[in-house]
Design an enzyme around this catalytic site. Structure first.
Site, PDB file in Angstrom:
ATOM      1  CG  HIS A  36       0.328  -2.685  -7.521  1.00 38.83           C
ATOM      2  ND1 HIS A  36      -0.020  -3.678  -6.686  1.00 38.83           N
ATOM      3  CD2 HIS A  36       0.965  -1.428  -6.872  1.00 38.83           C
ATOM      4  CE1 HIS A  36       0.140  -3.199  -5.394  1.00 38.83           C
ATOM      5  NE2 HIS A  36       1.108  -1.987  -5.597  1.00 38.83           N
ATOM      6  CG  ASP A  79      -1.670  -6.252  -7.588  1.00 39.04           C
ATOM      7  OD1 ASP A  79      -0.722  -6.236  -8.536  1.00 39.04           O
ATOM      8  OD2 ASP A  79      -1.826  -5.803  -6.639  1.00 39.04           O
ATOM      9  CB  SER A  89       3.092  -2.371  -3.367  1.00 33.81           C
ATOM     10  OG  SER A  89       2.232  -1.470  -2.894  1.00 33.81           O
TER      11      SER A  89
END
Length: 301
Positions: free
Chosen positions: A100, A154, A249
């Site tokens: 992502h 992911d 992230s």
């Protein structure tokens, strides 16, 4: 609301115009007549060794060089880079991160838009005592089953334009080579993300100790709260109020073994808020993707 994901969406919307910046390289040693060849052996020999056998104790500022595999991923905008995700060095030329970070409908940077910093501590200073390495990205590999609507699979890999040399402050993290779930293990997440929900990003690398939970327990906590599923390919960890948050992230979740080496078991993926006692952080489970990771790092295509 999925505050962590929404903040990421807002952040990325600011960076829609990107251009590459000059590279400050520290290439692998070797002359034109001496080709330097990456070997699997030195990765396995050196991986996961932190300087001075570093021990982690909680949500604090890290020590410079404490996580020698830590990578900051920067998106260039108007001639200067801005950090937006973390990652980890897994060999001489590849960075492991979250899909992502590099592949969503609103945000699909090209390799030329990205710069990776290794051996970094204070992203706001050029004088933090470390020989920081800036390397451009040659190619982006996104897991073929990545699904942004469900946040499944992911993970992504960045291939650097050149190989980098290992030294005591720059080594790859180890990857798990078995079927251990790591449930109930103490783990550490690191990054330059915001220090509290709704707060500002940290300019210095920070770390937090969390505990890995059984997926069954994590599923019960999230049941009905989000449109995403907790799958076998996920891993959950928490230690409220310590947690990963916006800008973390793609960063590594690592576990230290009896031999004091660190193994990356997860990639920061998603969660509700940051440090919320009700909801653990959710990670991509590395052991579910070893074959895919190997297929990328062991080829030159």
């Amino acid at each position: 609301m999925l505050l962590r994901l929404l903040c990421f969406l807002v952040l990325m919307s600011l960076f829609s115009s990107c251009s590459a910046i000059p590279r400050l390289d520290r290439p692998r040693e070797g002359s034109a007549d001496e080709e330097v060849v990456q070997t699997k052996g030195d990765v396995e020999e050196l991986c996961g060794i932190a300087p001075n056998g570093a021990k982690i104790v909680g949500g604090n500022e890290a020590v410079p060089g404490e996580f020698p595999w830590m990578a900051g991923i920067f998106l260039t905008n108007r001639g200067y880079p801005r950090l937006f995700c973390g990652g980890s060095l897994i060999d001489h030329q590849h960075i492991l991160t979250a899909a992502h970070c590099v592949n969503q409908t609103y945000h699909r940077p090209q390799p030329a838009d990205l710069v990776v910093r290794l051996n970094e501590f204070d992203i706001s200073s050029k004088d933090d005592g470390l020989d920081t390495l800036h390397v451009n990205v040659e190619k982006i590999f996104v897991h073929p089953l990545w699904n942004e609507k469900e946040f499944k699979d992911d993970l992504a890999i960045l291939r650097l334009e050149q190989e980098v040399d290992f030294d005591p402050n720059l080594v790859p993290v180890c990857l798990p080579r078995g079927d251990e779930t790591f449930t109930s293990k103490s783990a550490t997440v690191s990054g330059w993300g915001v220090t509290k929900e709704g707060g500002r990003a940290s300019s210095t690398l920070r770390k937090a100790s969390v505990q890995i939970e059984a997926n069954e327990d994590c599923l019960l906590k999230y049941d009905g709260s989000v449109p995403f599923q907790i799958l076998e390919s996920n891993l959950c960890a928490s230690n409220p109020p310590r947690d990963a948050c916006q800008n973390d992230s793609g960063g590594p979740l690592v576990v230290q073994g009896d031999d004091e080496r660190w193994t990356q078991v997860g990639i920061v993926s998603w969660g509700i808020g940051c440090g919320d006692r009700r909801f653990p952080g959710v990670y991509a489970r590395i052991s579910s993707y070893i074959d895919w990771i190997d297929s990328i790092t062991q080829t030159t295509n």
